[in-house]
Design an enzyme around this catalytic site. Structure first.
Site, mmCIF file in Angstrom:
data_model
loop_
_atom_site.group_PDB
_atom_site.id
_atom_site.type_symbol
_atom_site.label_atom_id
_atom_site.label_comp_id
_atom_site.label_asym_id
_atom_site.label_seq_id
_atom_site.Cartn_x
_atom_site.Cartn_y
_atom_site.Cartn_z
ATOM 1 N N ARG A 187 0.833 -1.205 0.000
ATOM 2 C CA ARG A 187 0.000 0.000 0.000
ATOM 3 C C ARG A 187 0.865 1.251 0.000
ATOM 4 N NH1 ARG A 187 -4.606 1.141 4.592
ATOM 5 N NH2 ARG A 187 -2.813 1.496 5.955
ATOM 6 N N SER A 188 0.552 2.170 -0.910
ATOM 7 C CA SER A 188 1.247 3.460 -0.907
ATOM 8 C C SER A 188 0.305 4.587 -0.509
ATOM 9 C CB SER A 188 1.889 3.740 -2.265
ATOM 10 O OG SER A 188 0.928 3.734 -3.306
ATOM 11 N N GLY A 189 -0.905 4.614 -1.098
ATOM 12 C CA GLY A 189 -1.842 5.680 -0.765
ATOM 13 C C GLY A 189 -3.225 5.209 -0.376
ATOM 14 N N GLY A 190 -3.519 3.925 -0.568
ATOM 15 C CA GLY A 190 -4.810 3.377 -0.155
ATOM 16 C C GLY A 190 -5.968 3.685 -1.080
ATOM 17 N N ASP A 202 -6.713 2.111 -4.006
ATOM 18 C CA ASP A 202 -7.181 1.021 -4.864
ATOM 19 C C ASP A 202 -8.703 0.940 -4.786
ATOM 20 O OD1 ASP A 202 -5.937 -1.914 -6.025
ATOM 21 O OD2 ASP A 202 -8.043 -1.876 -5.436
ATOM 22 N N TYR A 219 -3.243 9.162 -15.485
ATOM 23 C CA TYR A 219 -3.586 10.256 -16.400
ATOM 24 C C TYR A 219 -3.938 11.506 -15.598
ATOM 25 C CZ TYR A 219 -8.640 9.966 -15.496
ATOM 26 O OH TYR A 219 -9.873 10.008 -14.906
ATOM 27 N N TYR A 230 -8.403 2.157 -12.387
ATOM 28 C CA TYR A 230 -9.814 2.214 -12.009
ATOM 29 C C TYR A 230 -10.270 0.761 -11.836
ATOM 30 C CZ TYR A 230 -10.658 7.210 -12.832
ATOM 31 O OH TYR A 230 -10.663 8.587 -12.759
#
Length: 532
Positions: free
Chosen positions: A107-110, A112, A187, A475
């Site tokens: 996990r880097s930023g949560g 997902d 993007y 996404y």
């Protein structure tokens, strides 16, 4: 095991339990995992381990969960969370998870969308990279090194401190973690000028399944290709990324023009489909749609938004030539810096740019609970199609739904499908993001909202890409297919979702996965499988 090794492990566990009594557990998976850390023991290891008995466990787990659909009493929780302070902690976590048969989620930023960076159906460990957040900017050479645990806002802020005319082509949600974002493509406002974020990655520091630390030269071009868009959690752990910074003018211009159906919105959005992808690369163009009430009656509100690398007068001249029907005027436009445009499109009002450093900020772009899907459009939707879309958005269960069209073309049409794992390039007019969201008070309606967006996605089938119907791994959508719970799957099963995300690049990703992680240690419900 030699007597000295037994003594060493016993001493390690004794020190560990005396220093951190909350680690005592009847779970053999956890105890074995902690015991394994003996070979990597260092005094600061205690600072980075959180088990379910620790008072800080819940706050650490929940700190970056962005979708509360995956933070419920019944959601599976990790046996342990590791928040490494140094590279050896990551190597130890990989080794000890692998040795003890524990699934590892990174996990880097949560962010997902299906919670796969912090939820698993089998016993698992979360490797949370929140402490790996260094950002180093080299203005002279227009490059930066940024660690995977940094959020986009921290990265942007460091750029802005040093230059008003440098930027990075990434997204507008500033709490997204760099690691997961770059792993899937990425993007943003500059995609039509400079492509995706991963199109501007030039090196990386990576830890593989054997704990080796690799950079671009030592990992080889195949693996370097795979980690730039092949999705997180499949190949290893990317510690940091070297990226190209891009040039922007000191002044950019933004605008948003809103129209209802009664104000000719249907004709305008239909025409936009033939305009947006043909605009110069200096323009980012988007259209959003949702149901609103005006004067006590429901209607559809359509918002046309743009970001332009230049000043107002030049933008007005351009839009009068390309899309005069929109009626862009000077009063619609606002000039600002690139960094300020991140706040504008992130819908952050009355805040200074310091808000970009706030990792706990809850973006208004998503509701606390949400479901999102994405499509690619290759041919314009006819007017009659929009009339049908509006009728769907008028439905009761669509009260929280929204659609967003993002124009492609420009640089996106110039980069080959095989340049990175992200294949959705030339031939796409735009992509559509569908979102339905709700808050806690509406949670009783959650299944109705979920059912609605799935039915709407099915309804949109005639209007979007086919064979395969494209999807975007950042996404993430588990409705399009998943691996089995333990990660093993057949090629045929994985191809259902894999080709939607990666098209023909999926075959190459499987080849690389099999070469670098042949026993499929790094796995989740939509990770790249190994070949049989």
């Amino acid at each position: 095991m030699k007597a000295s090794q037994y003594f060493s492990m016993s001493l390690f566990l004794l020190i560990l339990l005396i220093s951190c009594p909350w680690l005592i557990s009847a779970n053999p998976h956890l105890n074995n995992f902690l015991g394994c850390l003996d070979s990597f023991y260092s005094n600061d290891i205690f600072k980075v381990i959180y088990t379910q008995n620790n008072a800080s466990y819940s706050s650490v787990l929940n700190a970056t969960i962005q979708n509360l659909r995956f933070s419920t009493p019944t959601t599976p929780k990790p046996l342990v969370i590791v928040t490494p302070l140094q590279t050896s902690h990551i190597q130890a976590t990989i080794r000890c998870s692998r040795t003890n048969g524990l699934n590892l989620r990174i996990r880097s930023g949560g962010h997902d969308f299906e919670g796969l960076s912090y939820v698993s159906q089998v016993p698992f460990v979360v490797l949370d990279l929140t402490n790996f957040r260094s950002v180093k900017i080299d203005v002279k050479n227009k490059v930066a090194w940024v660690q995977s645990g940094a959020i986009l806002g921290e990265f942007y802020s460091e750029i802005a401190k040093r230059s008003r005319t440098l930027a990075f082509p990434a997204g507008i949600c500033h709490t997204v973690g760099v690691g997961g974002y770059l792993s899937g493509g990425g993007y943003g406002l500059l995609l039509r000028k400079y492509g995706l974020a991963v199109d501007n990655v030039i090196d990386a520091v990576f830890i593989d399944v054997n704990g080796r630390i690799l950079k671009r030269k030592s990992m080889g071009e195949d693996l370097f290709w795979a980690i730039r868009g092949g999705g997180g959690g499949s190949f290893g752990v990317v510690l940091s990324w070297k990226v190209k910074l891009v040039s922007v003018p000191s002044t950019v211009t933004v605008f948003t023009i809103r129209k209802t159906l009664e104000e000719n919105a249907t004709n305008l959005v239909h025409q936009w489909q033939s305009v947006g992808h043909k605009l110069p690369g200096d323009i980012f163009s988007a259209v959003t749609m949702r149901k609103v009430n005006r004067n006590g009656k429901p209607t559809i509100l359509v918002a046309f938004s743009s970001f332009f690398l230049g000043e107002t007068n030049a933008l007005i001249t351009l839009m009068k030539a390309r899309f005069p029907e929109l009626g862009l005027k000077k009063e619609h436009c606002t000039e600002m810096s690139w960094i300020e445009s991140i706040l504008y499109f992130g819908q952050i009002q009355n805040k200074s740019i310091d808000v970009l450093l706030d990792r706990s900020y809850k973006s208004p772009l998503n509701a606390p609970w949400f479901k999102t899907k994405l499509d690619y459009v290759k041919n314009p939707i006819p007017k009659a199609g929009f009339e049908k879309i509006w009728s769907k958005l008028y439905e009761e269960d669509a009260e929280t739904a929204a659609m967003a069209f993002i124009a492609y073309g420009g640089k996106m049409a110039e980069i080959p499908e095989s340049a990175t794992p992200f294949p959705h390039r030339d031939g796409n007019l735009y992509h559509i993001a569908y979102t339905v969201g709700w808050d806690g008070e509406e949670n009783t309606k959650s299944q109705r909202y979920m059912n609605w967006i799935r039915k709407f996605y099915s309804f949109m089938t005639p209007f979007v890409s086919k064979s395969p119907r494209g999807a975007y791994v950042n996404y993430r959508d588990d409705d399009i297919g998943t691996n089995k719970k333990k990660g093993e799957t057949s090629y045929a099963k994985a191809s259902v979702w894999g080709r939607k995300y990666f098209k023909n690049n999926f075959e190459k990703l499987i080849y690389i996965k099999t070469k670098v992680d042949p026993h499929n240690f790094f796995k989740h419900e939509q990770s790249i499988p190994v070949s049989v």
